[in-house]
Design an enzyme around this catalytic site. Sequence first.
Site, PDB file in Angstrom:
ATOM      1  N   SER A  69       0.860  -1.193   0.000  1.00 42.60           N
ATOM      2  CA  SER A  69       0.000   0.000   0.000  1.00 42.60           C
ATOM      3  C   SER A  69       0.892   1.237   0.000  1.00 42.60           C
ATOM      4  O   SER A  69       2.040   1.184   0.460  1.00 42.60           O
ATOM      5  CB  SER A  69      -0.864  -0.008   1.270  1.00 42.60           C
ATOM      6  OG  SER A  69      -1.481   1.235   1.468  1.00 42.60           O
ATOM      7  N   TYR A 103      -1.642  -1.264  10.552  1.00 46.16           N
ATOM      8  CA  TYR A 103      -1.841  -1.449   9.111  1.00 46.16           C
ATOM      9  C   TYR A 103      -0.608  -0.958   8.342  1.00 46.16           C
ATOM     10  O   TYR A 103      -0.074  -1.681   7.490  1.00 46.16           O
ATOM     11  CB  TYR A 103      -3.096  -0.706   8.645  1.00 46.16           C
ATOM     12  CG  TYR A 103      -3.382  -0.891   7.168  1.00 46.16           C
ATOM     13  CD1 TYR A 103      -3.913  -2.085   6.696  1.00 46.16           C
ATOM     14  CD2 TYR A 103      -3.098   0.112   6.244  1.00 46.16           C
ATOM     15  CE1 TYR A 103      -4.157  -2.273   5.337  1.00 46.16           C
ATOM     16  CE2 TYR A 103      -3.337  -0.072   4.895  1.00 46.16           C
ATOM     17  CZ  TYR A 103      -3.868  -1.263   4.443  1.00 46.16           C
ATOM     18  OH  TYR A 103      -4.109  -1.456   3.101  1.00 46.16           O
TER      19      TYR A 103
END
Length: 222
Positions: free
Chosen positions: A108, A121
């Site tokens: 990401s 995350y």
Amino acid sequence: MLTGRDAARLAAVERACAARGAAAVGTAIDVTDGAAMRAFVTRTDDEAPFDLVIANAGISAGTGAGEESEAQLRALTDVNVTGVINTVAPLLPRLRARGRGQVALMSSLASFRGIAGAPGYCASKAWVRVYGEALRGDLAACGVGVSVICPGFVRSRMTAVNRFPMPFLMDGERAARIIARGIAADRGRIAFPLPMAFGSWLLAALPIALTDRMLRHLPRKA
Ligand SMILES: NC(=O)c1ccc[n+]([C@@H]2O[C@H](COP(=O)([O-])OP(=O)(O)OC[C@H]3O[C@@H](n4cnc5c(N)ncnc54)[C@H](OP(=O)(O)O)[C@@H]3O)[C@@H](O)[C@H]2O)c1
């Protein structure tokens, strides 16, 4: 070959693939189950050797409801990090021995700079990105390609819960086309959309004292 935990959703994807002329077979399996993943991946590879494996499964959570609990941190790490290991590790010796094949890992843009809104995350996606970059170098001599995918905001169940503005939010189909082109070209890093990617690299490059002040005010993931 498709995997996920939800058999009904897998069946719907199978039907959508068939409608477009592609044969897809779904198997319900949890990526955190190391023994089941090893058995599934090796059995599937015995039947038809993988040309490409995409470790895509992931979950997200943040500090929107308060501090990140230990349980949340462990769940993020189990799926996003251990799930990647469970998906690719049983295959790597086989790909190496064959001297061909490709691995794509879903990271990401959140991997470039930890943000207060999603510590676990960001950290899990940083692990995936750095591991993939290193693996690419390690496997290059064997003829096996590795691509690390770093999207910004893409419309999905994951982003549907966000109640804050998501700059450059992209449709899944457009994101999928960019990812497919990047994988076909064996690009080491598939980062998009460009303005978000540039912003992420800049945040990572700037002095931490400066970016701390800027990032403190970002909304937090629920
Ligand atoms: N959407 C974004 O803006 C964005 C941005 C950057 C990176 N990503 C990454 O892209 C990937 C896909 O996310 P998405 O946006 O498409 O979200 P999503 O719609 O929530 O999809 C998550 C996928 O992971 C699977 N999954 C989750 N936990 C699993 C488990 N324990 N075992 C097996 N499969 C599991 C889900 O299948 P089941 O629920 O059926 O098990 C589903 O296929 C994730 O790795 C995410 O971190 C997304």
